[in-house]
Enzyme design. Sequence first.
Site, PDB file in Angstrom:
ATOM      1  N   ASP A  44       0.849  -1.209   0.000  1.00  0.00           N
ATOM      2  CA  ASP A  44       0.000   0.000   0.000  1.00  0.00           C
ATOM      3  C   ASP A  44       0.873   1.243   0.000  1.00  0.00           C
ATOM      4  O   ASP A  44       0.574   2.232  -0.683  1.00  0.00           O
ATOM      5  CB  ASP A  44      -0.903   0.050   1.240  1.00  0.00           C
ATOM      6  CG  ASP A  44      -1.686  -1.231   1.432  1.00  0.00           C
ATOM      7  OD1 ASP A  44      -1.919  -1.944   0.451  1.00  0.00           O
ATOM      8  OD2 ASP A  44      -2.053  -1.516   2.597  1.00  0.00           O
TER       9      ASP A  44
HETATM   10  C1  26A Z   1     -11.830  -6.915   1.499  1.00  0.00           C
HETATM   11  N1  26A Z   1     -10.597  -7.053   2.228  1.00  0.00           N
HETATM   12  C2  26A Z   1     -10.199  -8.394   2.543  1.00  0.00           C
HETATM   13  C3  26A Z   1      -9.841  -5.943   2.588  1.00  0.00           C
HETATM   14  C4  26A Z   1      -8.650  -6.025   3.329  1.00  0.00           C
HETATM   15  C5  26A Z   1      -7.934  -4.842   3.539  1.00  0.00           C
HETATM   16  N2  26A Z   1      -8.337  -3.657   3.086  1.00  0.00           N
HETATM   17  C6  26A Z   1      -9.477  -3.647   2.414  1.00  0.00           C
HETATM   18  N3  26A Z   1     -10.236  -4.739   2.157  1.00  0.00           N
HETATM   19  N4  26A Z   1      -7.963  -7.026   3.932  1.00  0.00           N
HETATM   20  C7  26A Z   1      -6.854  -6.481   4.470  1.00  0.00           C
HETATM   21  N5  26A Z   1      -6.850  -5.167   4.250  1.00  0.00           N
HETATM   22  C8  26A Z   1      -5.857  -4.183   4.654  1.00  0.00           C
HETATM   23  O1  26A Z   1      -4.669  -4.438   3.977  1.00  0.00           O
HETATM   24  C9  26A Z   1      -3.696  -3.661   4.645  1.00  0.00           C
HETATM   25  C10 26A Z   1      -2.325  -4.161   4.322  1.00  0.00           C
HETATM   26  O2  26A Z   1      -2.082  -4.123   2.978  1.00  0.00           O
HETATM   27  C11 26A Z   1      -5.516  -4.215   6.107  1.00  0.00           C
HETATM   28  O3  26A Z   1      -6.389  -3.370   6.823  1.00  0.00           O
HETATM   29  C12 26A Z   1      -4.065  -3.720   6.117  1.00  0.00           C
HETATM   30  O4  26A Z   1      -3.955  -2.428   6.658  1.00  0.00           O
END
Ligand code: 26A
Length: 349
Positions: free
Chosen positions: A304
């Site tokens: 990210d």
């Molecule tokens: C729909 N899903 C599974 C998700 C996530 C996500 N953010 C949005 N949608 N699953 C994990 N994360 C975020 O990914 C970040 C790390 O790349 C987590 O909140 C974490 O901060």
Amino acid sequence: MASAQGYPLLCLENPILDIQAVGLFSDKALLDKYGLKDNDAILAEEKHMGLYDELLGRNAKIIAGGAAQNTARGAQYMLPDNSVVYIGCVGHDKNAETLKEACEKAGVHTEYRVDDVQPTGKCGVVITGHNRSMCTHLAAANEYKIEHLKQPHVWSLVEKAQVYYVGGYHLTVCVPAILALAEEAAAKNKIFMLSLSAPFIPQFFKDQLDSVTPYTDYIFCNETEARAFSDSHGWDTHDIHEIAKKLSQLPKKNSSRPRVAIITQGTLPTVIAVGKASGEVDVTAFPVREIPKSDIVDTNGAGDAFAGGFAAGIVQNKSVHESVDMGSWLASLSIQELGPSFPFPKKTY
Ligand code: 26A
């Protein structure tokens, strides 16, 4: 109050609070108990619901997360004030306040839809070594609605933006909102970026993904997501250069801009494919800014942060290579912090 001139970068996805276990409290036994892989991102099922309280009982840290929200904070870190607005859906609760405060502190303007029923989404993060396993209960984040985006005060921010960044995780939530941004970008020759987010997106949300890829000017993924995309599209290759090339050649709506595919591979060089109007593709590899392994706190949010630095470069009209280096710089800062965070006082690129 939103800035009257708007924000050049608009990000959309799932606002989520990370509940992250650290050190001795985070181990393989915990992964096994909930049937989690050491390096993965999944949507929580019934059997995972105990994980969050268990993590909190283990002294877990609560950190602002949500992949594209991390990217938004990252991009703002490298841009002048009032450059980024972030959109997604939260609950009517304290966790939403925590997320909003983290964005405000980072200088990111938020336009949240607030759901009256569901609580703010949360993500259980289990760190083992340099791996991170994430299990997300979307809750309110799953309630984003296009009607929110189309409200005049929100849509005017959409119209004023020059660059759109959508986290692929939102493909599980509200494809019409993604397509509305994508179409606005294509119609006005603005820039649309998409991250694949996790292997399960190309695996299980292929049709949703395929409806959006034609609009992408920049498409980001890591090596695992790239291979999952290749498998789900029957490409019969796991070669990262080859996949980057094929991604850049996928059909494209706005032919005034080339498609750029960017594949990160941890500490290995980032592979970049730039499609040309002639149909030829330029594929290059660009080294990352490696830091000593002993300086790594955790890699949660590294991708990210990379996308945030990259997007900051593109917003400032930098070249693709310089933008990749900005992404790599920001990722190297983020992995030296706990969770998807950035050092304060600010460092300068
Ligand atoms: C729909 N899903 C599974 C998700 C996530 C996500 N953010 C949005 N949608 N699953 C994990 N994360 C975020 O990914 C970040 C790390 O790349 C987590 O909140 C974490 O901060």
